[in-house]
Design a protein around this motif. Structure first.
Motif, PDB file in Angstrom:
ATOM      1  N   THR A  32       0.817  -1.216   0.000  1.00  0.00           N
ATOM      2  CA  THR A  32       0.000   0.000   0.000  1.00  0.00           C
ATOM      3  C   THR A  32       0.847   1.261   0.000  1.00  0.00           C
ATOM      4  N   ASN A  33       2.141   1.146   0.306  1.00  0.00           N
ATOM      5  CA  ASN A  33       3.028   2.304   0.386  1.00  0.00           C
ATOM      6  C   ASN A  33       3.214   2.906  -1.008  1.00  0.00           C
ATOM      7  N   LEU A  34       2.781   4.163  -1.199  1.00  0.00           N
ATOM      8  CA  LEU A  34       2.774   4.762  -2.533  1.00  0.00           C
ATOM      9  C   LEU A  34       4.165   4.891  -3.152  1.00  0.00           C
ATOM     10  N   PRO A  35       5.195   5.384  -2.415  1.00  0.00           N
ATOM     11  CA  PRO A  35       6.535   5.423  -3.016  1.00  0.00           C
ATOM     12  C   PRO A  35       7.055   4.039  -3.412  1.00  0.00           C
ATOM     13  N   ASN A  36       6.704   3.001  -2.646  1.00  0.00           N
ATOM     14  CA  ASN A  36       7.155   1.657  -2.984  1.00  0.00           C
ATOM     15  C   ASN A  36       6.452   1.135  -4.235  1.00  0.00           C
ATOM     16  N   ILE A  37       5.157   1.467  -4.383  1.00  0.00           N
ATOM     17  CA  ILE A  37       4.454   1.088  -5.614  1.00  0.00           C
ATOM     18  C   ILE A  37       5.091   1.795  -6.808  1.00  0.00           C
ATOM     19  N   PHE A  38       5.394   3.069  -6.636  1.00  0.00           N
ATOM     20  CA  PHE A  38       6.054   3.819  -7.716  1.00  0.00           C
ATOM     21  C   PHE A  38       7.410   3.204  -8.056  1.00  0.00           C
ATOM     22  N   TYR A  44       1.954   6.320 -10.008  1.00  0.00           N
ATOM     23  CA  TYR A  44       1.722   7.022  -8.742  1.00  0.00           C
ATOM     24  C   TYR A  44       0.398   7.763  -8.814  1.00  0.00           C
ATOM     25  N   ILE A  45      -0.387   7.667  -7.723  1.00  0.00           N
ATOM     26  CA  ILE A  45      -1.567   8.517  -7.567  1.00  0.00           C
ATOM     27  C   ILE A  45      -1.567   9.061  -6.144  1.00  0.00           C
ATOM     28  N   LEU A  46      -2.328  10.130  -5.940  1.00  0.00           N
ATOM     29  CA  LEU A  46      -2.578  10.622  -4.592  1.00  0.00           C
ATOM     30  C   LEU A  46      -3.844   9.917  -4.109  1.00  0.00           C
ATOM     31  N   SER A  47      -3.694   8.869  -3.291  1.00  0.00           N
ATOM     32  CA  SER A  47      -4.819   7.978  -3.024  1.00  0.00           C
ATOM     33  C   SER A  47      -5.767   8.497  -1.951  1.00  0.00           C
ATOM     34  N   THR A  48      -5.343   9.466  -1.132  1.00  0.00           N
ATOM     35  CA  THR A  48      -6.118   9.929   0.027  1.00  0.00           C
ATOM     36  C   THR A  48      -6.610   8.717   0.808  1.00  0.00           C
ATOM     37  N   GLU A  49      -7.931   8.663   1.110  1.00  0.00           N
ATOM     38  CA  GLU A  49      -8.420   7.527   1.899  1.00  0.00           C
ATOM     39  C   GLU A  49      -8.740   6.317   1.025  1.00  0.00           C
ATOM     40  N   ARG A  50      -8.634   6.462  -0.288  1.00  0.00           N
ATOM     41  CA  ARG A  50      -9.028   5.392  -1.203  1.00  0.00           C
ATOM     42  C   ARG A  50      -7.873   4.400  -1.377  1.00  0.00           C
ATOM     43  N   SER A 132      -2.863   8.404   5.257  1.00  0.00           N
ATOM     44  CA  SER A 132      -2.224   9.467   4.483  1.00  0.00           C
ATOM     45  C   SER A 132      -2.452  10.800   5.160  1.00  0.00           C
ATOM     46  N   TYR A 133      -1.710  11.780   4.689  1.00  0.00           N
ATOM     47  CA  TYR A 133      -1.860  13.147   5.191  1.00  0.00           C
ATOM     48  C   TYR A 133      -3.280  13.655   4.981  1.00  0.00           C
ATOM     49  N   TRP A 134      -3.927  13.196   3.922  1.00  0.00           N
ATOM     50  CA  TRP A 134      -5.245  13.705   3.536  1.00  0.00           C
ATOM     51  C   TRP A 134      -6.386  12.982   4.238  1.00  0.00           C
ATOM     52  N   GLY A 135      -6.107  11.972   4.999  1.00  0.00           N
ATOM     53  CA  GLY A 135      -7.181  11.246   5.677  1.00  0.00           C
ATOM     54  C   GLY A 135      -6.724   9.842   6.011  1.00  0.00           C
TER      55      GLY A 135
END
Length: 253
Positions: A32-38, A44-50, A132-135
């Protein structure tokens, strides 16, 4: 030509991850870690709570689970970023949704388990979705749901982070290019510093000019990845003795 990590390097990283899975008796890993997926996909996406998830089976197609909202952007990124490592995709309509998205994800993981013989899975986040920072994700815990199906859930931490510590020539070249553009942005910002100007005027004007120059240099196919602006010039003058900060977050590997 836009500098990117090549598909060959992405597959090298995935193979190294699969070797780790072999040694540690894991049939798949759930990321689920976004930098690791990238790091593994160039996506890369900004996933927020999704929840935005990458599942790497030891034997089978690499699978991406994403909000439907991001489908077009991901397809565009795959073309521009030359990313062709993901073979299987699932999209969900909404969060939390009805049924709850984590129940859909559980069913998709079970489908992968049947197709690829997955009996144990390493998870970097037992909840199934990243904060995430957004939620951040809230809802049922995926690890508990999977264990009820008979799949063994194991912790999966720091493995990809440790892989990222060692840079190869492609990454070093991107860091070098990033540094060159940071230096150019500083030169541009210096031309905007004047007595009586507000800090934000210098920052905004320099950021805009530097970003325009970068876009012109790399051409119409250039796209930002993590942030809207290609280059972000920060400036603090009064009371700080003058501080310039440059972020080239869309060029760093």
């Amino acid at each position: 030509m836009i500098p990117r990590i090549t598909e060959g390097e992405l597959r090298h990283r995935i193979n190294a991850l699969r070797e780790y899975m072999d040694r540690n008796e894991l049939d798949a890993v759930y990321i689920t870690n976004l930098p690791n997926i990238f790091y593994l996909t160039n996506l890369y996406i900004l996933s927020t709570e999704r929840p935005f998830i990458l599942i790497v089976p030891r034997d089978g197609e690499i699978t991406l689970i994403s909000p439907l909202l991001e489908k077009d952007r991901l397809e565009f990124m795959e073309r521009v970023m030359n990313s062709h490592v993901v073979g299987r995709r699932y999209f969900y309509f909404d969060f939390p949704g009805d049924p709850h998205v984590i129940l859909l994800i559980r069913d998709w993981v079970m489908e992968l388990a049947r197709d690829y013989g997955i009996k144990s899975i390493g998870m970097d986040n037992p909840a199934g979705g990243a904060p995430s920072y957004w939620g951040g994700y809230y809802g049922p815990t995926l690890s508990e749901l999977l264990q009820k199906t008979g799949i063994e859930v194991k912790p999966f931490r720091d493995v990809i982070e440790n892989m990222r510590l060692t840079k190869n020539e492609e990454e070093i070249n991107l860091i070098r290019i990033s540094g060159e553009w940071a230096a150019k942005a500083i030169d541009i910002a210096m031309n905007y510093i004047r007595p009586g100007k507000y800090d934000w005027e210098v920052a905004f004007e320099a950021s805009l000019e530097a970003s325009r120059r970068l876009k012109e240099y790399f051409g119409d196919d250039y796209m930002t990845i993590k942030y809207p602006e290609p280059l972000d010039v920060g400036f603090r003058g009064a009371g700080w003795g003058g501080i310039l900060g440059i972020s080239t977050h869309n060029l760093d590997p």
